[in-house]
Design a protein around this motif. Structure first.
Motif: not given
Length: 172
Positions: A150-158
């Motif tokens: 989830l942290v990776l997903f949010v980072g990619l989202g940013w």
């Protein structure tokens, strides 16, 4: 059929297809307009790039597809993600995205998927990925892995949102 709808890759490629197709096919309808938003496109872009990275790092080494299976594998995990990312860069919203392009809001998609996979796994006794297989690795490790993803997903989202902001600054 039930097996395939457990994979984030399959569900995300369907999501991408809906985001790209329904605004064209059903543009004037409520469904067409709902899928036509920058937020849906940003979420789909983030999710499919996440598929590419997660597959490459966590799953690609586990099997060696051949023939048409290799073509499907490459298409779902590499071609579609790279093409949608290119489309996002080309078509990215010029207004820079405000709150509608929030990676935290987008993270609801993988979070809901994770709950679905846990419930599905409890019912059918099978989990689609080894790193979230609560039956084999336990709920503690599964939750830790899910938080990391989830942290990776949010980072990619940013990063995806950052592309929109950069484009907005250049347009202004």
């Amino acid at each position: 059929m039930v097996l395939y709808f457990g994979f984030f890759t399959i569900l995300t490629n369907i999501f991408v297809g809906l985001v790209l197709t329904l605004p064209l096919v059903c543009g004037g309808t409520r469904v067409g307009r709902w899928f036509a938003t920058d937020a849906k496109l940003g979420c789909a872009t983030t999710a499919i790039v996440f598929v590419c990275i997660a597959y490459h790092i966590l799953l690609q080494h586990l099997w060696s597809p051949q023939g048409w299976q290799w073509v499907a594998d490459m298409t779902l995990h590499y071609v579609v993600p790279l093409m949608l990312l290119a489309y996002w860069i080309w078509r990215v919203p010029r207004q820079g995205g405000g709150a509608t392009l929030s990676p935290f809001a987008w993270s609801a998609y993988p979070a809901i998927y994770f709950v679905y996979v846990l419930l599905r796994g409890e019912v059918i006794g099978m989990y689609p990925y080894h790193f979230i297989d609560a039956g084999s690795i336990g709920y503690g490790r599964t939750m830790l892995n899910a938080v990391g993803l989830l942290v990776l997903f949010v980072g990619l989202g940013w990063l995806v949102k950052g592309i929109a902001r950069l484009r907005s600054v250049r347009a202004g």
